[in-house]
Design an enzyme around this catalytic site. Structure first.
Site, PDB file in Angstrom:
ATOM      1  N   HIS A  89      25.732  65.614  72.356  1.00 34.63           N
ATOM      2  CA  HIS A  89      26.498  64.444  71.908  1.00 34.63           C
ATOM      3  C   HIS A  89      26.010  63.962  70.545  1.00 34.63           C
ATOM      4  O   HIS A  89      26.813  63.708  69.642  1.00 34.63           O
ATOM      5  CB  HIS A  89      26.369  63.326  72.949  1.00 34.63           C
ATOM      6  CG  HIS A  89      27.009  62.031  72.521  1.00 34.63           C
ATOM      7  ND1 HIS A  89      28.376  61.870  72.410  1.00 34.63           N
ATOM      8  CD2 HIS A  89      26.457  60.844  72.162  1.00 34.63           C
ATOM      9  CE1 HIS A  89      28.637  60.631  72.009  1.00 34.63           C
ATOM     10  NE2 HIS A  89      27.498  59.986  71.845  1.00 34.63           N
TER      11      HIS A  89
ATOM     12  N   ASP B 109      30.495  53.324  78.893  1.00 39.37           N
ATOM     13  CA  ASP B 109      30.233  52.498  77.711  1.00 39.37           C
ATOM     14  C   ASP B 109      31.480  52.535  76.814  1.00 39.37           C
ATOM     15  O   ASP B 109      31.551  53.290  75.847  1.00 39.37           O
ATOM     16  CB  ASP B 109      29.008  53.081  76.991  1.00 39.37           C
ATOM     17  CG  ASP B 109      28.657  52.328  75.727  1.00 39.37           C
ATOM     18  OD1 ASP B 109      29.042  51.156  75.606  1.00 39.37           O
ATOM     19  OD2 ASP B 109      27.979  52.934  74.864  1.00 39.37           O
TER      20      ASP B 109
ATOM     21  N   ASP C 258      20.892  50.861  75.748  1.00 37.57           N
ATOM     22  CA  ASP C 258      21.645  52.111  75.831  1.00 37.57           C
ATOM     23  C   ASP C 258      20.962  53.172  74.978  1.00 37.57           C
ATOM     24  O   ASP C 258      20.673  52.932  73.805  1.00 37.57           O
ATOM     25  CB  ASP C 258      23.076  51.888  75.342  1.00 37.57           C
ATOM     26  CG  ASP C 258      23.996  53.034  75.721  1.00 37.57           C
ATOM     27  OD1 ASP C 258      23.675  53.785  76.658  1.00 37.57           O
ATOM     28  OD2 ASP C 258      25.051  53.171  75.078  1.00 37.57           O
TER      29      ASP C 258
ATOM     30  N   ARG D  25      28.673  62.112  59.785  1.00 36.17           N
ATOM     31  CA  ARG D  25      27.939  62.447  58.556  1.00 36.17           C
ATOM     32  C   ARG D  25      28.176  63.922  58.221  1.00 36.17           C
ATOM     33  O   ARG D  25      27.253  64.731  58.204  1.00 36.17           O
ATOM     34  CB  ARG D  25      26.434  62.187  58.754  1.00 36.17           C
ATOM     35  CG  ARG D  25      26.091  60.717  59.033  1.00 36.17           C
ATOM     36  CD  ARG D  25      24.593  60.509  59.262  1.00 36.17           C
ATOM     37  NE  ARG D  25      24.116  61.202  60.441  1.00 36.17           N
ATOM     38  CZ  ARG D  25      24.197  60.726  61.689  1.00 36.17           C
ATOM     39  NH1 ARG D  25      24.708  59.534  61.908  1.00 36.17           N
ATOM     40  NH2 ARG D  25      23.751  61.437  62.718  1.00 36.17           N
TER      41      ARG D  25
ATOM     42  N   TYR E  87      28.148  49.673  62.045  1.00 36.33           N
ATOM     43  CA  TYR E  87      26.914  50.188  62.656  1.00 36.33           C
ATOM     44  C   TYR E  87      25.748  50.442  61.698  1.00 36.33           C
ATOM     45  O   TYR E  87      24.606  50.546  62.128  1.00 36.33           O
ATOM     46  CB  TYR E  87      27.206  51.426  63.513  1.00 36.33           C
ATOM     47  CG  TYR E  87      27.134  52.766  62.829  1.00 36.33           C
ATOM     48  CD1 TYR E  87      26.059  53.633  63.067  1.00 36.33           C
ATOM     49  CD2 TYR E  87      28.129  53.170  61.955  1.00 36.33           C
ATOM     50  CE1 TYR E  87      26.000  54.864  62.456  1.00 36.33           C
ATOM     51  CE2 TYR E  87      28.073  54.394  61.332  1.00 36.33           C
ATOM     52  CZ  TYR E  87      27.005  55.253  61.576  1.00 36.33           C
ATOM     53  OH  TYR E  87      26.946  56.474  60.968  1.00 36.33           O
TER      54      TYR E  87
ATOM     55  N   TYR F 205      20.600  57.558  73.878  1.00 37.93           N
ATOM     56  CA  TYR F 205      21.411  58.523  73.120  1.00 37.93           C
ATOM     57  C   TYR F 205      20.785  59.883  73.383  1.00 37.93           C
ATOM     58  O   TYR F 205      20.379  60.586  72.488  1.00 37.93           O
ATOM     59  CB  TYR F 205      21.282  58.090  71.655  1.00 37.93           C
ATOM     60  CG  TYR F 205      22.276  58.615  70.660  1.00 37.93           C
ATOM     61  CD1 TYR F 205      23.649  58.615  70.916  1.00 37.93           C
ATOM     62  CD2 TYR F 205      21.846  59.068  69.413  1.00 37.93           C
ATOM     63  CE1 TYR F 205      24.542  59.061  69.965  1.00 37.93           C
ATOM     64  CE2 TYR F 205      22.728  59.518  68.455  1.00 37.93           C
ATOM     65  CZ  TYR F 205      24.079  59.509  68.742  1.00 37.93           C
ATOM     66  OH  TYR F 205      24.964  59.937  67.782  1.00 37.93           O
TER      67      TYR F 205
ATOM     68  N   THR G 143      25.940  58.945  76.133  1.00 39.27           N
ATOM     69  CA  THR G 143      27.008  59.853  76.537  1.00 39.27           C
ATOM     70  C   THR G 143      26.437  61.179  77.019  1.00 39.27           C
ATOM     71  O   THR G 143      25.594  61.771  76.357  1.00 39.27           O
ATOM     72  CB  THR G 143      27.937  60.140  75.342  1.00 39.27           C
ATOM     73  OG1 THR G 143      28.383  58.908  74.828  1.00 39.27           O
ATOM     74  CG2 THR G 143      29.113  60.992  75.759  1.00 39.27           C
TER      75      THR G 143
ATOM     76  N   GLU H  22      28.359  58.013  81.061  1.00 32.80           N
ATOM     77  CA  GLU H  22      26.897  57.931  81.051  1.00 32.80           C
ATOM     78  C   GLU H  22      26.394  57.701  82.481  1.00 32.80           C
ATOM     79  O   GLU H  22      27.155  57.441  83.403  1.00 32.80           O
ATOM     80  CB  GLU H  22      26.428  56.748  80.188  1.00 32.80           C
ATOM     81  CG  GLU H  22      27.036  56.748  78.791  1.00 32.80           C
ATOM     82  CD  GLU H  22      26.335  55.807  77.817  1.00 32.80           C
ATOM     83  OE1 GLU H  22      25.220  55.323  78.127  1.00 32.80           O
ATOM     84  OE2 GLU H  22      26.910  55.562  76.745  1.00 32.80           O
TER      85      GLU H  22
ATOM     86  N   GLN I  32      33.067  50.108  65.459  1.00 32.91           N
ATOM     87  CA  GLN I  32      31.717  50.676  65.404  1.00 32.91           C
ATOM     88  C   GLN I  32      31.428  51.318  64.044  1.00 32.91           C
ATOM     89  O   GLN I  32      30.364  51.107  63.453  1.00 32.91           O
ATOM     90  CB  GLN I  32      31.575  51.724  66.511  1.00 32.91           C
ATOM     91  CG  GLN I  32      30.199  52.385  66.591  1.00 32.91           C
ATOM     92  CD  GLN I  32      30.166  53.546  67.600  1.00 32.91           C
ATOM     93  OE1 GLN I  32      31.138  53.807  68.300  1.00 32.91           O
ATOM     94  NE2 GLN I  32      29.048  54.226  67.656  1.00 32.91           N
TER      95      GLN I  32
END
Ligand code: CA
Length: 396
Positions: free
Chosen positions: A113, A214, A106, A122, A225, A108, A325, A182, A221
């Site tokens: 996104h 997804d 997958d 963050r 992660y 990104y 996404t 996606e 997560q």
């Protein structure tokens, strides 16, 4: 013999001719195409045994020359007389997973996104993107065994999560169950170990496209992660649409990807447009809540496949890589609920209720269309899933 309705105004007209695997009661699954709301058995139509199989893999492995020739032959044959036994109404068949999924990765690839999630996860970093993001398509290796076909119920996963106010993790059903709208790319023929796929050769290898949801447990997560990426927060289930739209059907949907700055390394440089004008739609309990534009994706599928193999890693028939996404610049173009509701701070109204994440009984449907030749539109069908409650007794 009979003549087919050529379904000229349909999203499944002659410009589409997707591949899927269907069955009728009492028969083993076989490969078919769809024309309007007619499902046409391809072994019966073409006489090719490669289609009298429960998956597309043997046909995909036959290579691009064969994909081109067979697609032209199918387009010719459906205009002629067809045996009535080869044709079934769509609502009389059951659709299955169309191919055996080999490996699954997958990506990104949406800058919107990635930047939105950077801001949410963050908030104190001045740059929402990580330093590598514009130099390589970031991805993680996912779990092919839990990819399911549209219509399969999604069981709310149990897992570890750590509420911000707690010192230690707790165990139980996720409370932040989300989607990611996606597009998935299916590898028809792979590469041998040590022989990377050049970015300009990607279309010799990519057979077709599916819609891909997804499903994501954001609390699981968020706790798991760092530092190796998503694992159980994603691996419980992913839903794909049952019809694989051939890449060969999407010539008219080609657009340039957004400008890439800084310039990418030579192995990722493209000399022709490889973006795709796919217009997605996210429906939540019968209400459209977002329309993500695939044309806004920063990284193209050709770049993802070139990157995937540049270290010499092999790919094989049935490998699936998903885009990540799809989110556009506008709020109502965001392809995940965590972005759409800004982490739950800005709920959306669904059926008169304020909602941020999925509740048991909720149903999500992804759809997409793309421009075809001569004003035609090509449909991707749906990727549909309904949430059912977590197992009552988690393992002790
Ligand atoms: Ca994803």
């Amino acid at each position: 013999m009979t003549r087919l309705d050529l379904a000229e105004d349909s999203l499944f007209g002659l410009a589409n001719l997707p591949y899927g695997v269907y069955s009728v009661p009492g028969q083993t699954p076989r490969v078919a195409t769809r024309l309007g709301d007619q499902v046409i058995d391809l072994a019966a139509l073409t006489g090719e045994d490669v289609f009298a199989r429960p998956s597309l893999n043997p046909f995909m492995a036959s290579g691009r020359g064969s994909w081109v020739e067979v697609r032209a032959r199918i387009a010719r044959l459906v205009r002629g007389e067809v045996s009535p036994e080869a044709v079934h109404p769509l609502d009389a068949v059951r659709m299955h997973l169309p191919f055996e999924v080999a490996d699954y990765v997958d990506y990104y690839a949406s800058e919107h996104h990635a930047a939105n999630l950077g801001r949410l996860f963050r908030p104190h970093n001045p740059d929402p993107l990580m330093p590598n993001w514009k130099h390589l398509p970031v991805g993680y290796h996912g779990r092919s065994a839990s990819i399911v076909v549209s219509g399969t119920d999604i069981v709310r996963p149990n897992g570890q999560r750590k509420p911000p106010a707690e010192d230690a993790p707790v165990f139980g059903p996720t409370t932040r169950l989300d989607i990611e709208a996606e597009v998935g790319f299916v590898v028809g023929t792979g590469n041998a170990m040590g022989h990377p796929i050049a970015v300009d050769a990607a279309e010799d290898h990519i057979f077709g496209l599916v819609l891909f949801n997804d499903w994501s447990a954001r609390d699981i997560q968020a706790w798991e992660y760092v530092p190796l990426g998503p694992n159980l927060g994603k691996s419980f289930a992913s839903t794909i649409s049952p019809w694989v739209v051939p890449l060969l059907a999407l010539d008219h949907a080609r657009v340039a990807t957004p400008p890439q700055e800084p310039e990418v390394l030579p192995y990722l440089r493209l000399d022709r447009p490889w973006g795709l004008d796919l217009r997605l739609e996210v429906e939540w309990n019968g209400q459209v809540v977002s329309r993500p534009p695939y044309a806004s994706m920063y990284w193209s599928p050709a770049q993802m496949l070139a990157h995937q193999t540049v270290n010499g890693a092999p790919t094989r028939t049935g490998d699936l890589f998903a885009s990540g996404t799809v989110s556009g610049p506008a709020k109502d173009q965001r392809g995940a609920f965590i972005e759409l509701t800004w982490g739950g701070a800005e709920p959306v109204l669904v059926g008169g209720e304020e909602r941020s994440f999925l509740e048991d009984g909720d149903e999500v449907v992804l759809r997409a269309v793309a421009p075809g030749p001569e004003g035609a539109w090509i449909g991707f069908g749906e990727a549909r899933g309904r949430i059912v409650p977590a197992p009552v007794e988690p393992p002790s």
